[in-house]
Design a protein around this motif. Structure first.
Motif, PDB file in Angstrom:
ATOM      1  N   SER A  72       0.740  -0.743   0.046  1.00  0.00           N
ATOM      2  CA  SER A  72      -0.429   0.278  -0.173  1.00  0.00           C
ATOM      3  C   SER A  72       1.070   1.244   0.018  1.00  0.00           C
ATOM      4  O   SER A  72       1.895   0.950   0.499  1.00  0.00           O
ATOM      5  N   LYS A  73       0.121   2.082  -0.054  1.00  0.00           N
ATOM      6  CA  LYS A  73       0.931   3.395  -0.027  1.00  0.00           C
ATOM      7  C   LYS A  73       1.281   3.834   1.108  1.00  0.00           C
ATOM      8  O   LYS A  73       2.390   4.546   1.065  1.00  0.00           O
ATOM      9  N   GLU A  74       0.704   3.360   2.054  1.00  0.00           N
ATOM     10  CA  GLU A  74       0.902   3.936   3.586  1.00  0.00           C
ATOM     11  C   GLU A  74       2.632   3.049   3.895  1.00  0.00           C
ATOM     12  O   GLU A  74       3.214   3.500   4.737  1.00  0.00           O
ATOM     13  N   ALA A  75       2.472   1.952   3.103  1.00  0.00           N
ATOM     14  CA  ALA A  75       3.752   1.054   3.453  1.00  0.00           C
ATOM     15  C   ALA A  75       4.747   1.368   2.830  1.00  0.00           C
ATOM     16  O   ALA A  75       5.566   1.225   4.089  1.00  0.00           O
ATOM     17  N   THR A 127      10.561  16.921   7.861  1.00  0.00           N
ATOM     18  CA  THR A 127      10.054  17.958   7.835  1.00  0.00           C
ATOM     19  C   THR A 127       8.243  18.132   7.462  1.00  0.00           C
ATOM     20  O   THR A 127       7.241  18.847   8.058  1.00  0.00           O
ATOM     21  N   LYS A 128       8.081  18.123   6.631  1.00  0.00           N
ATOM     22  CA  LYS A 128       6.763  18.128   5.652  1.00  0.00           C
ATOM     23  C   LYS A 128       5.884  17.039   6.956  1.00  0.00           C
ATOM     24  O   LYS A 128       4.527  17.508   7.440  1.00  0.00           O
ATOM     25  N   GLU A 129       6.400  15.867   7.493  1.00  0.00           N
ATOM     26  CA  GLU A 129       5.925  15.108   8.107  1.00  0.00           C
ATOM     27  C   GLU A 129       5.643  15.752   9.819  1.00  0.00           C
ATOM     28  O   GLU A 129       4.320  15.724  10.350  1.00  0.00           O
ATOM     29  N   MET A 130       6.397  16.414  10.019  1.00  0.00           N
ATOM     30  CA  MET A 130       6.394  17.371  11.384  1.00  0.00           C
ATOM     31  C   MET A 130       5.243  18.164  11.621  1.00  0.00           C
ATOM     32  O   MET A 130       4.488  18.791  11.978  1.00  0.00           O
ATOM     33  N   ILE A 131       5.185  18.842  10.076  1.00  0.00           N
ATOM     34  CA  ILE A 131       4.300  19.991  10.005  1.00  0.00           C
ATOM     35  C   ILE A 131       3.123  19.805   9.625  1.00  0.00           C
ATOM     36  O   ILE A 131       1.715  20.384  10.257  1.00  0.00           O
ATOM     37  N   ALA A 134       3.060  14.995  12.723  1.00  0.00           N
ATOM     38  CA  ALA A 134       3.389  13.487  12.885  1.00  0.00           C
ATOM     39  C   ALA A 134       2.533  12.438  12.474  1.00  0.00           C
ATOM     40  O   ALA A 134       2.559  12.128  13.544  1.00  0.00           O
ATOM     41  N   PRO A 135       1.246  12.367  11.485  1.00  0.00           N
ATOM     42  CA  PRO A 135       0.246  11.423  12.024  1.00  0.00           C
ATOM     43  C   PRO A 135       0.954  10.045  11.257  1.00  0.00           C
ATOM     44  O   PRO A 135       0.677   8.805  12.293  1.00  0.00           O
ATOM     45  N   PHE A 136       2.763   9.607  11.423  1.00  0.00           N
ATOM     46  CA  PHE A 136       3.045   8.396  11.556  1.00  0.00           C
ATOM     47  C   PHE A 136       4.495   8.409  11.405  1.00  0.00           C
ATOM     48  O   PHE A 136       4.452   7.244  12.000  1.00  0.00           O
ATOM     49  N   ALA A 140       7.888   7.199  16.464  1.00  0.00           N
ATOM     50  CA  ALA A 140       8.894   7.136  16.639  1.00  0.00           C
ATOM     51  C   ALA A 140       9.606   8.331  17.178  1.00  0.00           C
ATOM     52  O   ALA A 140      10.443   8.197  18.016  1.00  0.00           O
ATOM     53  N   VAL A 141       9.161   9.638  17.719  1.00  0.00           N
ATOM     54  CA  VAL A 141       9.384  10.923  17.722  1.00  0.00           C
ATOM     55  C   VAL A 141       9.466  10.275  19.394  1.00  0.00           C
ATOM     56  O   VAL A 141      10.856  10.589  20.186  1.00  0.00           O
ATOM     57  N   ARG A 142       8.692  10.405  20.080  1.00  0.00           N
ATOM     58  CA  ARG A 142       8.395   9.745  21.381  1.00  0.00           C
ATOM     59  C   ARG A 142       9.744   8.594  21.474  1.00  0.00           C
ATOM     60  O   ARG A 142       9.774   8.831  22.646  1.00  0.00           O
ATOM     61  N   GLU A 143       9.488   7.033  20.886  1.00  0.00           N
ATOM     62  CA  GLU A 143      10.249   6.478  21.548  1.00  0.00           C
ATOM     63  C   GLU A 143      11.736   6.425  20.803  1.00  0.00           C
ATOM     64  O   GLU A 143      12.057   5.571  22.016  1.00  0.00           O
ATOM     65  N   ARG A 144      11.629   7.127  20.375  1.00  0.00           N
ATOM     66  CA  ARG A 144      13.101   6.568  19.472  1.00  0.00           C
ATOM     67  C   ARG A 144      13.994   7.914  19.778  1.00  0.00           C
ATOM     68  O   ARG A 144      15.679   8.191  20.191  1.00  0.00           O
ATOM     69  N   ILE A 145      13.497   8.822  18.876  1.00  0.00           N
ATOM     70  CA  ILE A 145      14.303  10.502  19.346  1.00  0.00           C
ATOM     71  C   ILE A 145      14.342  10.560  20.719  1.00  0.00           C
ATOM     72  O   ILE A 145      15.843  11.824  21.219  1.00  0.00           O
TER      73      ILE A 145
END
Length: 226
Positions: A72-75, A127-131, A134-136, A140-145
């Motif tokens: 899928s596109k999401e995958a 950057t686009k994902e954060m703007i 962060a739907p996806f 990862a931001v919480r658990e890894r970064i």
């Protein structure tokens, strides 16, 4: 009563062994081609705007063949995003409290600019994902970064406690480093136009790196090595 599990059929053993084998070099090349094309399109057009047909075509595949690798596109987007975050974290070297602050800060900034310079589409995609909120990538931001950020802030706090650097808000100091290094990707077209250039070059990134190091040295009141 015999509680032993039944022996799996030979076909099950074969399937398990096949799954355990590493993918072939040819398969990895195809995956790299797909991910490279997808990264560029997602960076330029976003998740919603990037068409699978064009991603596949630019990678040298049909849409059907692409969906064989990513169903899928999401995958596909999540695979690209994971690759970007892995690389981003790889350049986000951990600061050691036992190291020299000036040398480690210089290396950290160099790594951040290196990622921005060598993987601009990945940086723009993040950057686009954060703007977008962060739907996806939120997990990862919480658990890894976040844990790595906390460790780096702790290293700064340790140096401050030892009197090696001036105390400031180290979390926001890190945010400022990220914003500036990221800005040289997100705003590179503007920065190049303002210098009458077609694009930023390695010299621009080197000058930006040197200036940012000087700014942090002045803020933290540390002497830079020659």
């Amino acid at each position: 009563m015999n509680d032993a599990l039944p022996t799996p059929p030979a076909s099950a053993h074969a399937a398990t062994a096949a799954m355990a084998r590493k993918p072939s070099a040819a398969r990895l090349r195809k995956i790299d081609m797909i991910l490279g094309s997808a990264e560029r399109h997602f960076a330029l057009l976003g998740f919603e705007g990037a068409p699978l047909e064009q991603i596949a075509q630019d990678a040298g595949f049909s849409r059907h063949n692409l969906l064989y690798y990513y169903p899928s596109k999401e995958a596909l987007y999540q695979a690209v995003l994971a690759s970007v975050i892995d690389d981003w974290l790889g350049h986000m070297t951990g600061l050691s409290k036992d190291g020299d602050p000036a040398q480690q800060i210089r290396q950290y900034i160099r790594e951040k600019f290196e990622f921005a310079r060598t993987r601009p589409y990945g940086s723009q995609l993040f950057t686009k994902e954060m703007i977008a909120g962060a739907p996806f990538a939120a997990s990862a931001v919480r658990e890894r970064i976040a844990p790595l950020l906390a460790a780096n802030v702790a290293a700064f706090a340790h140096w401050a406690g030892q009197g090696l650097i001036a105390p400031v808000n180290f979390q926001h100091l890190m945010f400022s480093i990220w914003a500036i290094t990221q800005g040289y990707v997100d705003q590179q077209t503007q920065f190049a136009l303002l210098q009458n250039k077609a694009a930023l070059d390695a010299g621009d990134f080197a000058q930006a790196e040197a200036l940012l190091v000087q700014m942090l040295a002045a803020t933290l009141q540390i002497a830079l090595p020659d």
